[in-house]
Motif scaffolding. Structure first.
Motif, mmCIF file in Angstrom:
data_model
loop_
_atom_site.group_PDB
_atom_site.id
_atom_site.type_symbol
_atom_site.label_atom_id
_atom_site.label_comp_id
_atom_site.label_asym_id
_atom_site.label_seq_id
_atom_site.Cartn_x
_atom_site.Cartn_y
_atom_site.Cartn_z
ATOM 1 N N PHE A 118 0.830 -1.210 0.000
ATOM 2 C CA PHE A 118 0.000 0.000 0.000
ATOM 3 C C PHE A 118 0.866 1.262 0.000
ATOM 4 N N TRP A 119 2.128 1.124 -0.394
ATOM 5 C CA TRP A 119 3.100 2.226 -0.334
ATOM 6 C C TRP A 119 3.054 3.051 -1.618
ATOM 7 N N PRO A 120 3.404 4.333 -1.552
ATOM 8 C CA PRO A 120 3.479 5.137 -2.779
ATOM 9 C C PRO A 120 4.542 4.591 -3.731
ATOM 10 N N GLU A 121 4.417 4.955 -4.986
ATOM 11 C CA GLU A 121 5.382 4.533 -5.985
ATOM 12 C C GLU A 121 6.770 5.082 -5.647
ATOM 13 N N PRO A 122 7.834 4.272 -5.786
ATOM 14 C CA PRO A 122 9.191 4.755 -5.499
ATOM 15 C C PRO A 122 9.569 5.945 -6.364
ATOM 16 N N ILE A 123 10.479 6.766 -5.879
ATOM 17 C CA ILE A 123 10.890 7.970 -6.607
ATOM 18 C C ILE A 123 11.798 7.628 -7.793
ATOM 19 N N GLU A 124 12.389 6.424 -7.801
ATOM 20 C CA GLU A 124 13.248 6.018 -8.910
ATOM 21 C C GLU A 124 13.314 4.500 -8.956
ATOM 22 N N GLU A 125 13.783 3.969 -10.088
ATOM 23 C CA GLU A 125 13.979 2.536 -10.228
ATOM 24 C C GLU A 125 15.177 2.094 -9.381
ATOM 25 N N PRO A 126 15.211 0.818 -8.971
ATOM 26 C CA PRO A 126 16.386 0.343 -8.239
ATOM 27 C C PRO A 126 17.665 0.529 -9.059
ATOM 28 N N VAL A 127 18.754 0.796 -8.376
ATOM 29 C CA VAL A 127 20.045 0.950 -9.045
ATOM 30 C C VAL A 127 20.453 -0.386 -9.655
ATOM 31 N N SER A 128 20.911 -0.353 -10.884
ATOM 32 C CA SER A 128 21.340 -1.563 -11.577
ATOM 33 C C SER A 128 22.706 -2.005 -11.053
ATOM 34 N N VAL A 129 22.783 -3.253 -10.595
ATOM 35 C CA VAL A 129 24.040 -3.834 -10.111
ATOM 36 C C VAL A 129 24.488 -4.873 -11.134
ATOM 37 N N THR A 130 25.718 -4.747 -11.641
ATOM 38 C CA THR A 130 26.207 -5.629 -12.698
ATOM 39 C C THR A 130 27.629 -6.091 -12.388
ATOM 40 N N ASP A 131 28.205 -6.841 -13.330
ATOM 41 C CA ASP A 131 29.585 -7.308 -13.180
ATOM 42 C C ASP A 131 30.590 -6.336 -13.785
ATOM 43 N N GLU A 132 30.135 -5.141 -14.144
ATOM 44 C CA GLU A 132 31.032 -4.127 -14.693
ATOM 45 C C GLU A 132 31.662 -3.332 -13.554
ATOM 46 N N GLY A 133 32.988 -3.258 -13.545
ATOM 47 C CA GLY A 133 33.665 -2.490 -12.513
ATOM 48 C C GLY A 133 34.902 -3.208 -12.021
ATOM 49 N N PRO A 134 35.634 -2.582 -11.106
ATOM 50 C CA PRO A 134 36.889 -3.156 -10.621
ATOM 51 C C PRO A 134 36.655 -4.422 -9.795
ATOM 52 N N ARG A 135 37.650 -5.302 -9.766
ATOM 53 C CA ARG A 135 37.601 -6.489 -8.910
ATOM 54 C C ARG A 135 38.103 -6.074 -7.526
ATOM 55 N N ASN A 136 37.168 -5.771 -6.640
ATOM 56 C CA ASN A 136 37.545 -5.186 -5.349
ATOM 57 C C ASN A 136 36.624 -5.603 -4.213
ATOM 58 N N THR A 137 35.941 -6.757 -4.343
ATOM 59 C CA THR A 137 34.903 -7.120 -3.383
ATOM 60 C C THR A 137 35.101 -8.538 -2.864
ATOM 61 N N LEU A 138 35.012 -8.681 -1.536
ATOM 62 C CA LEU A 138 35.070 -9.983 -0.881
ATOM 63 C C LEU A 138 33.708 -10.290 -0.270
ATOM 64 N N ILE A 139 33.086 -11.379 -0.717
ATOM 65 C CA ILE A 139 31.786 -11.814 -0.204
ATOM 66 C C ILE A 139 32.006 -12.893 0.847
ATOM 67 N N LEU A 140 31.468 -12.681 2.055
ATOM 68 C CA LEU A 140 31.523 -13.656 3.144
ATOM 69 C C LEU A 140 30.113 -14.172 3.403
ATOM 70 N N GLN A 141 29.931 -15.489 3.421
ATOM 71 C CA GLN A 141 28.577 -16.041 3.547
ATOM 72 C C GLN A 141 28.588 -17.351 4.330
ATOM 73 N N ASN A 142 27.732 -17.437 5.355
ATOM 74 C CA ASN A 142 27.545 -18.686 6.084
ATOM 75 C C ASN A 142 26.599 -19.615 5.340
ATOM 76 N N ARG A 143 26.851 -20.909 5.486
ATOM 77 C CA ARG A 143 26.000 -21.901 4.827
ATOM 78 C C ARG A 143 24.604 -21.928 5.417
ATOM 79 N N ARG A 144 24.460 -21.701 6.737
ATOM 80 C CA ARG A 144 23.155 -21.800 7.393
ATOM 81 C C ARG A 144 22.807 -20.464 8.054
ATOM 82 N N ASP A 145 22.560 -19.477 7.225
ATOM 83 C CA ASP A 145 22.171 -18.130 7.664
ATOM 84 C C ASP A 145 20.672 -18.003 7.460
ATOM 85 N N ASN A 146 19.927 -17.835 8.543
ATOM 86 C CA ASN A 146 18.464 -17.778 8.432
ATOM 87 C C ASN A 146 17.956 -16.409 8.011
ATOM 88 N N ALA A 147 18.803 -15.385 7.999
ATOM 89 C CA ALA A 147 18.371 -14.030 7.648
ATOM 90 C C ALA A 147 18.702 -13.676 6.204
#
Length: 514
Positions: free
Chosen positions: A422-451
């Protein structure tokens, strides 16, 4: 998405930062290219703490002025509160490490003081640790919808005992109406994309060419949005407990039921090992079935909690369980809660069980100048305002019934209707996330994360592609670094201090048994 946090930097300039270029998503109207010069932060003491809270005495605070609406950069300005824990005197300072603890809508001013004890001297000497309350949160122009239930738990829409969502629809509509009435039109500008733009104003106000960033939970989405809007200004980025950016936000809960079914046995094992004292069952299956029966019973007959105005419902038990599953060290407390809840439902609450319930139901002390419903308000502002949700009530009912049958532990809540319908329309579309850009990110992820489930971490890895490295851990809970895996911790520290990322996916199996 939870009720839940890294990157490099150039030399500090001796004068105010040069005019900054603001970024906008490709589908949004163009933002003015040149923003005004951002004044440096005037550091001073930090805002008053809530009663009983503590703070690292080295922490200093200040504010940055940012536009409410980046389409109108010269218009109304709002204030964002920022904190700094200066780098140790080692001579090896690299820059700043901006931290976000997630939430959505958790305050972050004191995050540097909380994170510092977990980091080795090599990291503490390389970075000033920077915290901030995101726009609308805490001391950063705090927002309020005037929600009757100010807790974040009050937003989780568990269906009725018979599976009906009629009451959920009414509640969601009421929450949206309260926000429209009390917070008003301005709340639409308190979004993740604008928070990321605020981060770049913080960077400029710090006098840095680049920032490093460590985001936890929701903070992982904030981090990839920043990296998409300002790819050359993000240096080393650590993302922990991850959001899949393709699912923001209506589909972000799709894997919650499965994730709960995979995480719950960790707690059930703890309870089963104490069957002689807890009486909850001596196998994981028995504990699970007794828990499901207790939640159903409390759905139908809530149990008044002595010393409070509350009655324990099945929904409350599930929400408390979800929250305590986020941390491995809270699993023993969770088992005690289940025992206390069973005793309460049976009318045989012991003194010790009553103390457990008092501890669990004790609300946080108020923070001066921050509305009681601030986090709940901003949780809605972000999850509803970042992207459009369906308003098809019948579809929510159908999906809730399916989800309830498939995943009994989450009881249909993840698929249910939220105020966002029941929320108003967002002011803009979500930012596009792609594989374009520098290799500078480390992803840490647990196998059994409930959140933020395993599948969502893999989803983010797939989206970022060559930009990221992935380190998974055979562990439960929402937090990956500092949870007993030398494999995880060494990969993280190596990246922050040298910039080296693993060449291929890593799966760490050295987590000690619970």
């Amino acid at each position: 998405m939870v009720i839940a946090a890294a990157l490099t930097v150039g030399t500090v300039a001796a004068c105010a930062a040069a005019p900054e270029t603001d970024a906008t998503s490709g589908d949004a109207p163009s933002v003015a290219a040149e923003a005004p010069t951002t004044p440096r932060i005037a550091w001073d003491t930090c805002p008053e703490l809530a009663e009983g809270a503590s703070r690292d005495p080295r922490l200093i605070c200040g504010t940055v002025q940012v536009p409410l609406d980046y389409q109108d950069p010269g218009g109304e300005q709002i204030e964002v509160a920022v904190s700094k824990l200066p780098a140790a005197e080692s001579g090896d300072r690299r820059g700043v490490l901006l931290l976000n603890p997630g939430g959505p809508a958790l305050p972050g001013l004191d995050t540097p003081g909380a994170v510092a004890p977990t980091l080795p001297p090599s990291v503490l000497g390389a970075y000033d640790l920077i915290g901030f309350d995101p726009r609308g949160v805490g001391h950063s122009t705090p927002q309020s919808c005037g929600l009757e239930d100010p807790s974040l738990a009050g937003l989780f829409p568990y269906p009725a005992a018979d599976g009906s969502i009629t009451a959920n629809v009414d509640r969601a509509r009421s929450q949206a109406e309260l926000c429209a009435t009390n917070a008003g039109e301005k709340l639409r500008y308190f979004t993740t994309a604008n928070t990321a733009r605020d981060m770049d104003r913080i960077r400029a106000a710090l006098g840095e060419e680049q920032i490093s960033y460590w985001g936890q939970s929701y903070g992982t989405y904030l981090g990839v949005v920043y990296g998409s809007l300002f790819p050359e200004r993000a240096d080393r980025v650590v993302l922990e407990g991850n959001v899949d950016p393709t699912k923001v936000w209506a589909n972000a809960k799709d894997n919650w039921g499965k994730a709960m079914s995979e995480r719950f046995p960790d707690a059930a094992k703890v309870a089963a090992a104490q069957h002689a004292t807890l009486g909850l069952g001596d196998t994981v299956d028995e504990v699970t079935q007794n828990y499901l029966a207790l939640a159903d019973r409390l759905d139908r007959t809530p149990a008044p909690v002595p010393g409070t105005e509350l009655a324990l419902t099945g929904s409350m038990l599930r929400t408390l369980t979800y929250s305590l599953l986020l941390h491995n060290d809270s699993l023993p407390m969770l088992a005690q809660l289940w025992k206390a809840a069973a005793g309460l439902a049976d009318g045989m609450l012991t003194e010790a069980d009553g103390e457990v319930l008092q501890q669990v139901f004790a609300g946080p002390p108020p923070t001066l100048g921050v509305p009681a419903d601030n986090q709940a308000t901003m949780f809605l502002a972000l999850t509803c305002g970042d992207a459009q949700w369906s308003d098809d009530v019948d579809e929510y009912a159908r999906r809730t019934a399916e989800d309830r049958a498939a995943w009994p532990l989450s009881a249909g809540m993840p698929a249910n209707i939220w105020a966002c319908a029941f929320w108003p329309e967002p002011i803009e579309e979500p930012v596009s996330v792609t594989d374009e850009g520098p290799r500078n990110t480390l992803i840490l992820q647990n196998r059994r994360d409930n959140a933020t489930p395993w599948e969502d971490g893999l989803g983010l890895y797939e989206v970022l592609g060559k930009r990221a490295a992935f380190v998974g851990a055979d562990n439960g809970g929402h937090y990956v670094y500092g949870q007993g895996s030398t494999c995880v911790d060494e990969a993280t520290v190596t990246f922050l201090t040298t910039g080296r990322l693993p060449d291929k996916k890593v799966y760490c199996t050295d987590v000690p048994p619970q």
